[in-house]
Design an enzyme around this catalytic site. Sequence first.
Site, PDB file in Angstrom:
ATOM      1  CE  LYS A 121      -4.305  -1.932   1.648  1.00 35.78           C
ATOM      2  NZ  LYS A 121      -5.407  -1.936   2.579  1.00 35.78           N
ATOM      3  CE  LYS A 205      -6.339  -8.015  -0.477  1.00 33.83           C
ATOM      4  NZ  LYS A 205      -7.018  -7.885   0.777  1.00 33.83           N
ATOM      5  CE  LYS A 208     -13.784  -3.534   1.884  1.00 33.06           C
ATOM      6  NZ  LYS A 208     -12.687  -3.335   2.856  1.00 33.06           N
TER       7      LYS A 208
HETATM    8  N1  AQP Z   1      -9.723 -11.457  -1.896  1.00 34.88           N
HETATM    9  C1  AQP Z   1     -10.008 -11.898  -0.678  1.00 34.88           C
HETATM   10  N2  AQP Z   1     -10.226 -13.212  -0.459  1.00 34.88           N
HETATM   11  C2  AQP Z   1     -10.544 -13.678   0.773  1.00 34.88           C
HETATM   12  N3  AQP Z   1     -10.672 -12.853   1.854  1.00 34.88           N
HETATM   13  C3  AQP Z   1     -10.487 -11.541   1.665  1.00 34.88           C
HETATM   14  N4  AQP Z   1     -10.555 -10.477   2.486  1.00 34.88           N
HETATM   15  C4  AQP Z   1     -10.277  -9.343   1.817  1.00 34.88           C
HETATM   16  N5  AQP Z   1     -10.023  -9.636   0.532  1.00 34.88           N
HETATM   17  C5  AQP Z   1     -10.144 -10.987   0.402  1.00 34.88           C
HETATM   18  C6  AQP Z   1     -10.891 -10.579   3.899  1.00 34.88           C
HETATM   19  O1  AQP Z   1     -11.964  -9.706   4.167  1.00 34.88           O
HETATM   20  C7  AQP Z   1     -11.840  -9.228   5.507  1.00 34.88           C
HETATM   21  C8  AQP Z   1     -12.056  -7.751   5.538  1.00 34.88           C
HETATM   22  O2  AQP Z   1     -11.054  -7.095   4.825  1.00 34.88           O
HETATM   23  P1  AQP Z   1     -10.865  -5.544   4.994  1.00 34.88           P
HETATM   24  O3  AQP Z   1     -11.907  -4.835   4.286  1.00 34.88           O
HETATM   25  O4  AQP Z   1     -10.745  -5.204   6.417  1.00 34.88           O
HETATM   26  O5  AQP Z   1      -9.473  -5.247   4.381  1.00 34.88           O
HETATM   27  P2  AQP Z   1      -8.680  -5.851   3.200  1.00 34.88           P
HETATM   28  O6  AQP Z   1      -8.189  -7.213   3.520  1.00 34.88           O
HETATM   29  O7  AQP Z   1      -7.627  -4.846   2.898  1.00 34.88           O
HETATM   30  O8  AQP Z   1      -9.767  -5.954   2.046  1.00 34.88           O
HETATM   31  P3  AQP Z   1      -9.715  -5.353   0.616  1.00 34.88           P
HETATM   32  O9  AQP Z   1     -10.933  -5.690  -0.096  1.00 34.88           O
HETATM   33  O10 AQP Z   1      -8.440  -5.724  -0.057  1.00 34.88           O
HETATM   34  O11 AQP Z   1      -9.753  -3.812   0.913  1.00 34.88           O
HETATM   35  P4  AQP Z   1      -8.791  -2.679   0.445  1.00 34.88           P
HETATM   36  O12 AQP Z   1      -8.766  -2.758  -1.043  1.00 34.88           O
HETATM   37  O13 AQP Z   1      -9.460  -1.454   0.986  1.00 34.88           O
HETATM   38  O14 AQP Z   1      -7.448  -2.940   1.060  1.00 34.88           O
HETATM   39  C9  AQP Z   1     -10.460  -9.658   6.014  1.00 34.88           C
HETATM   40  O15 AQP Z   1     -10.624 -10.776   6.857  1.00 34.88           O
HETATM   41  C10 AQP Z   1      -9.751 -10.054   4.771  1.00 34.88           C
HETATM   42  O16 AQP Z   1      -8.800 -11.073   5.016  1.00 34.88           O
END
Ligand code: AQP
Length: 345
Positions: A121, A205, A208
């Site tokens: 990030k 992965k 969002k």
């Molecule tokens: N691609 C994924 N596959 C399985 N699990 C996932 N999680 C996120 N992406 C995947 C799980 O969702 C939970 C919440 O995640 P978060 O929103 O707190 O943060 P993150 O992991 O950073 O999710 P994103 O979608 O990738 O958000 P951004 O893009 O904002 O960084 C966690 O348990 C995570 O493991």
Amino acid sequence: MIDTTSYRGPDRVFSGIQPTGNLHLGNYLGALKKFVDLQEAGWDALYCVVDLHAITQPYDMQALPDQTRQIAAAMLASGLSPEKSTIFVQSSVPAHVELAWIFNCVARMGWVEKMTQFKDKGGDNSERVSLGLLAYPVLQAADILAYKATHVPVGEDQKQHLELSRNIAARFNQQFDAPGFFPEPEALIKGPGARVMSLKDGLKKMSKSDPSDLSRINLIDDADTIARKIKKAKTDLLGDMPADVAGLEGRPEVENLVGIYGALSGQSVAAVLDEFGGQGFGAFKPALADIAVAHLAPITADMRHYMADPAEIDRTLAAGAEKAHAVSDPILREVRSIMGFWGAG
Ligand code: AQP
């Protein structure tokens, strides 16, 4: 494994989701669905909208309250019940911030600098990003340990952060001569959907923050959008669907789609390939779209229903914050006392 020889508290689950945008299928399969399974298995569980994590990067102040409610709505729509689980917002319980500061003084710089999510990030810009982005996994340790949670259901991407939480717990216990005070929390990662990949790149992965909306299935996508995204999902030029698991080697996009089908249908990857092996994607993709729509449409409808009454969501979250505070407050009192703070008894 939890250090059961010294930690004597109850088993407890904690997990959080950031209000940073639309939730997607990865968040659902990697987190929300597991939350519900654990709730139904009778675990003492706290599920939190982690808004303090969302401000570590630039964010929209006007949108934050509704984004926070939207995560709560998704939790409720997925099947979490405020009677069975504690559902609340991180910033409404002060223990998170207090314990995070304490843990900032327990964790070592070398530990946080190794975190790959910070490197991803922060990128080449790591000198200019907020200090909060570096400290993010320390706050995550505080989120978990403010409740002495022993188990943390998360996606595969959070494995390294959980290891840091375990190191912080162990170091606190040792540094302040409080053996077994904090449990070393265990990640609950296994199971289908632990790592859902982008529909556009099987090595990245689903996220969002991916600029391409076609890379993910959002929980609020309608049936046509889901079908269109799956139709456009990247595959490869290596032929039809393989007949067995070994045939997925070197085919990350296909492996991802098969994994999603399996996670949604409750089938193993081998069983999915038994059914679709040898067929073209022209047959498999519509079947995948059907199952995704059948699974997500009721959740989407319920989310919209909850979002139509923000005051009710706010009441649920306020009640959850009270319950969460009642658990974390005595733990923080003990922490202050262990550490020798004035007035802590
Ligand atoms: N691609 C994924 N596959 C399985 N699990 C996932 N999680 C996120 N992406 C995947 C799980 O969702 C939970 C919440 O995640 P978060 O929103 O707190 O943060 P993150 O992991 O950073 O999710 P994103 O979608 O990738 O958000 P951004 O893009 O904002 O960084 C966690 O348990 C995570 O493991």
